[in-house]
Design a protein around this motif. Structure first.
Motif, PDB file in Angstrom:
ATOM      1  N   TYR A   1      75.139  58.691 126.484  1.00  0.00           N
ATOM      2  CA  TYR A   1      74.719  57.873 127.115  1.00  0.00           C
ATOM      3  C   TYR A   1      74.986  56.401 126.564  1.00  0.00           C
ATOM      4  O   TYR A   1      74.398  56.312 125.458  1.00  0.00           O
ATOM      5  CB  TYR A   1      73.380  57.900 127.751  1.00  0.00           C
ATOM      6  CG  TYR A   1      72.834  56.906 128.376  1.00  0.00           C
ATOM      7  CD1 TYR A   1      73.549  56.225 129.622  1.00  0.00           C
ATOM      8  CD2 TYR A   1      71.502  56.311 128.313  1.00  0.00           C
ATOM      9  CE1 TYR A   1      72.995  55.211 130.646  1.00  0.00           C
ATOM     10  CE2 TYR A   1      71.099  55.094 129.033  1.00  0.00           C
ATOM     11  CZ  TYR A   1      72.026  54.814 130.091  1.00  0.00           C
ATOM     12  OH  TYR A   1      71.269  53.753 130.833  1.00  0.00           O
TER      13      TYR A   1
ATOM     14  N   ALA B   1      71.419  49.334 123.095  1.00  0.00           N
ATOM     15  CA  ALA B   1      69.996  49.751 122.473  1.00  0.00           C
ATOM     16  C   ALA B   1      70.216  49.866 121.312  1.00  0.00           C
ATOM     17  O   ALA B   1      70.267  50.998 120.713  1.00  0.00           O
ATOM     18  CB  ALA B   1      69.689  50.967 123.326  1.00  0.00           C
ATOM     19  N   LEU B   2      70.142  48.989 120.111  1.00  0.00           N
ATOM     20  CA  LEU B   2      70.378  49.292 118.748  1.00  0.00           C
ATOM     21  C   LEU B   2      69.106  48.506 117.882  1.00  0.00           C
ATOM     22  O   LEU B   2      68.730  47.469 118.431  1.00  0.00           O
ATOM     23  CB  LEU B   2      71.528  48.547 118.365  1.00  0.00           C
ATOM     24  CG  LEU B   2      72.953  48.966 119.280  1.00  0.00           C
ATOM     25  CD1 LEU B   2      74.170  48.035 118.793  1.00  0.00           C
ATOM     26  CD2 LEU B   2      73.532  50.304 118.591  1.00  0.00           C
ATOM     27  N   TYR B   3      68.843  49.413 116.685  1.00  0.00           N
ATOM     28  CA  TYR B   3      67.944  48.591 116.066  1.00  0.00           C
ATOM     29  C   TYR B   3      68.710  47.568 114.994  1.00  0.00           C
ATOM     30  O   TYR B   3      69.254  47.731 114.054  1.00  0.00           O
ATOM     31  CB  TYR B   3      67.318  49.520 115.212  1.00  0.00           C
ATOM     32  CG  TYR B   3      66.630  50.468 116.155  1.00  0.00           C
ATOM     33  CD1 TYR B   3      65.231  50.627 116.384  1.00  0.00           C
ATOM     34  CD2 TYR B   3      67.286  52.057 116.484  1.00  0.00           C
ATOM     35  CE1 TYR B   3      64.583  51.119 117.209  1.00  0.00           C
ATOM     36  CE2 TYR B   3      66.617  52.523 117.274  1.00  0.00           C
ATOM     37  CZ  TYR B   3      65.332  52.476 117.664  1.00  0.00           C
ATOM     38  OH  TYR B   3      64.625  53.041 118.772  1.00  0.00           O
ATOM     39  N   THR B   4      68.319  46.216 115.203  1.00  0.00           N
ATOM     40  CA  THR B   4      69.087  45.284 114.811  1.00  0.00           C
ATOM     41  C   THR B   4      68.669  45.147 113.231  1.00  0.00           C
ATOM     42  O   THR B   4      69.703  44.331 112.463  1.00  0.00           O
ATOM     43  CB  THR B   4      68.937  43.990 115.518  1.00  0.00           C
ATOM     44  OG1 THR B   4      67.764  43.516 115.402  1.00  0.00           O
ATOM     45  CG2 THR B   4      69.667  44.084 116.785  1.00  0.00           C
TER      46      THR B   4
ATOM     47  N   ALA C   1      77.169  56.805 121.555  1.00  0.00           N
ATOM     48  CA  ALA C   1      77.239  57.723 122.642  1.00  0.00           C
ATOM     49  C   ALA C   1      78.031  58.991 122.442  1.00  0.00           C
ATOM     50  O   ALA C   1      78.128  60.174 123.010  1.00  0.00           O
ATOM     51  CB  ALA C   1      77.690  56.896 124.092  1.00  0.00           C
TER      52      ALA C   1
ATOM     53  N   ALA D   1      73.890  52.758 127.320  1.00  0.00           N
ATOM     54  CA  ALA D   1      73.066  51.708 128.062  1.00  0.00           C
ATOM     55  C   ALA D   1      73.837  50.473 128.262  1.00  0.00           C
ATOM     56  O   ALA D   1      74.629  49.949 127.629  1.00  0.00           O
ATOM     57  CB  ALA D   1      71.811  51.732 127.665  1.00  0.00           C
TER      58      ALA D   1
ATOM     59  N   SER E   1      72.167  47.496 128.187  1.00  0.00           N
ATOM     60  CA  SER E   1      71.851  46.777 126.888  1.00  0.00           C
ATOM     61  C   SER E   1      72.133  47.500 125.687  1.00  0.00           C
ATOM     62  O   SER E   1      71.979  48.719 125.765  1.00  0.00           O
ATOM     63  CB  SER E   1      70.466  46.240 127.067  1.00  0.00           C
ATOM     64  OG  SER E   1      69.558  47.477 127.154  1.00  0.00           O
TER      65      SER E   1
END
Lengths: 243, 342
Positions: free
Chosen positions: A82, A88-91, A150, A84, A86
């Motif tokens: 998947y 969805a990452l840990y910056t 993904a 998303a 937005s």
């Protein structure tokens, strides 16, 4: 892969949030190893439909099946990759650390995880930027990294929510080539888009507007059936008739 | 008028965000009310135990506002002193009165000594040598307020920062979309919650060690008990703050709203944690302390650091703190259902 000719199905699916109806009576079947595009403006319910397929949301009425299993079902989430809408990452983490994290959630580890990280990084052309922190990434690079995450666990079904927003045209073409290659290997791809010319690259299209599915067919058929010259005009044709 | 456009926009935003509006108006009243209750409370009346003392002494102590309890046996009187039923024990040894203070709260010590001195004035015309001998069960006359407040402040600051940091980082998981991404993987809800407890747990072990060491060794705050028990208590307190913070973050939509919970959840705990004498607070307010994790943490820390008590004295505090954490973890797992039913 051929066990289920229709890998993902929705039968009479509606979704309401309180009094607000977001999806109305959607019936849809996505075939094995095709690229199916959900085309519609923002707010049309594309993302809600996608979340019903990935099991994060539950239909108010109707049923969603993935590979013949009624959703939502936790074990089926392993079958789905998947991406998303937005990023969805840990910056605060590097790209590699992000991929290591998401890979671990799907049970990848050790040498096979390292190998997969290099493979997916190559697909999205980020192999030279793996050690960079994500907060130094451009919007397009973040999009590509989300796509890479993904792809990591080689899922038979890919669900991509607006995958190519902000990606430069040359790279977008390369990514499409890669998606077609995955199709050939048997991967089923479901993606959403609001870009008309991108929709033409899908094997089949579902046009969605205000929570209703207007039409489902190949891009060529949609154009010829409506007697128009482009997907955009076909969309206007169907949208006008339904409204 | 660009300025008025901005003013109007801000007022509109406030009107939409009723919670921020309520907080700006009501929270200060709430905190000020608490402070008023604490600082304008009645004067503290010490409870004094008398061991075979003449009734004239107890009546003159009572006239100075003290409550007196007469004891026949010394062991009963000593037991009452150590479980804090009485603040001091007065015995008459020949002509000289002896005052033994419980000693762990400097403010209480002052109230006791004041009452004793004033009562002594009644007798001074009879005998010039009426000068009480003063001893302490815990602490000493050198004990300062920071020694008393040390354990409380250690507990409070650990609780405050862990609550806020854990809450905000769990909140950011939601606002940046990574929580939704996590819930699209086969990860179970309890795995997410326990992952947070584990990750932050390691960080809080280091924090507990550092703060306990700094306060006792560097700041020299009174510490007569076991260092291991201090670590255990600070750790459990961090854990309850961590689990409460992540739970509360489910009800905040951004960092600002998370901070709005501080005056509602953290500040009342500070007021009831023993930083101020509890005896002057109205009963209904005092009863709230039983639902506050900080109460148990600071009570346990005070028992170990000031009174030098061991496991038996803090066992209940340890169990209750563990129970709070377990409850918050469970509620957290349930609260995540909001984002994925399975």
């Amino acid at each position: 892969m051929s066990d289920f000719p229709d890998v993902v199905t929705a039968a009479g699916v509606s979704k309401r949030f309180g009094n607000k109806t977001v999806l109305e009576d959607i019936t849809l079947a996505i075939h094995s190893a095709e690229t199916f595009g959900l085309l519609g403006p923002s707010g049309s319910g594309k993302t809600t439909l996608v979340k019903l397929f990935t099991g994060t949301l539950q239909a108010t009425t109707g049923q969603v099946h993935v590979q013949g299993t009624l959703m939502p079902k936790l074990s089926m989430l392993n079958q789905i990759g998947y991406m998303a809408q937005s990023d969805a990452l840990y910056t605060e983490l590097s790209a590699k650390e992000n991929l290591e994290f998401f890979g671990a959630l799907y049970g990848l580890k050790g040498a096979s995880l390292r190998k997969r990280i290099m493979e997916v990084a190559e697909i999205v052309a980020l192999e030279k930027h793996l050690d960079k922190r994500v907060d130094q990434y451009s919007g397009g690079m973040k999009r590509r990294l989300s796509l890479a995450a993904a792809l990591l666990h080689q899922p038979p079904i890919l669900v991509l929510d607006e995958p190519t927003v902000g990606i430069d045209p040359l790279l977008r073409q390369a990514i499409w080539k890669e998606l077609k290659l995955l199709n050939e290997q048997g991967t089923t791809i479901l993606l959403t888009t609001h870009v008309m010319d991108e929709a033409e690259k899908c094997d089949r299209l579902g046009m969605i507007r205000e929570g209703r599915l207007l039409a489902v067919d190949t891009p060529g058929e949609l154009i010829s059936k409506t007697g128009t010259d482009s997907i955009e005009e076909a969309f206007v044709y169907y949208g006008g008739h339904q409204a | 008028m660009k300025i008025s456009a901005i003013v109007i926009r801000i007022l509109r935003q406030f009107r939409r965000d009723k919670r921020t509006l309520a907080l700006m108006l009501i929270a200060p009243l709430f905190v000020l009310t608490l402070m008023n209750l604490v600082f304008n409370g009645k004067e503290y009346k010490p409870t004094l135990g008398l061991l075979s003392a003449p009734s004239v002494l107890s009546s003159s102590l009572q006239s100075e506002g003290a409550v007196t309890i007469n004891y026949e046996r010394e062991d009963l009187a000593e037991a009452a002193l150590s479980d804090r039923t009485i603040d001091a024990l007065i015995t008459i040894d020949g002509q000289v009165p002896k005052v033994k203070l419980e000693g762990s709260e400097p403010a209480v010590n002052r109230a006791v000594l004041q009452a004793v001195q004033k009562a002594a004035e009644h007798f001074s015309h009879q005998s010039a040598s009426f000068k009480p001998v003063i001893t302490y069960l815990h602490g000493s006359e050198n004990m300062t307020s920071i020694d008393q407040f040390g354990p409380i402040l250690i507990g409070f600051f650990i609780f405050f920062f862990v609550f806020l940091i854990a809450g905000v980082s769990f909140l950011r998981e939601r606002t940046t979309g990574t929580l939704e991404r996590l819930l699209a993987t086969p990860l179970k809800r309890y795995e997410i919650v326990l992952g947070y407890v584990g990750g932050f747990g390691i960080f809080t072990i280091i924090q507990a060690l550092l703060i306990s060491w700094f306060c006792t060794k560097v700041l020299g705050i009174m510490m007569v008990g076991s260092f291991g028990l201090v670590i255990l208590l600070t750790l459990l307190m961090s854990l309850s703050a961590l689990t409460l913070g992540t739970l509360i973050s489910a009800y905040a939509n951004n960092e600002l709203q998370m901070i709005q919970f501080v005056p509602l959840i953290i500040v009342p705990q500070l007021f009831l944690s023993g930083l101020f004498p509890m005896d002057t607070l109205p009963d209904w307010l005092r009863k709230l302390e039983v639902i506050m994790p900080l109460t148990y943490g600071t009570k346990g820390l005070s028992d170990v650091m000031i009174r030098g008590l061991g496991w038996n004295a803090i066992a209940l505090d340890v169990y209750v703190l563990t129970g709070f954490s377990a409850l918050f973890i469970l509620l957290n797992i349930i609260a995540l259902r909001k984002y994925r039913k399975i």
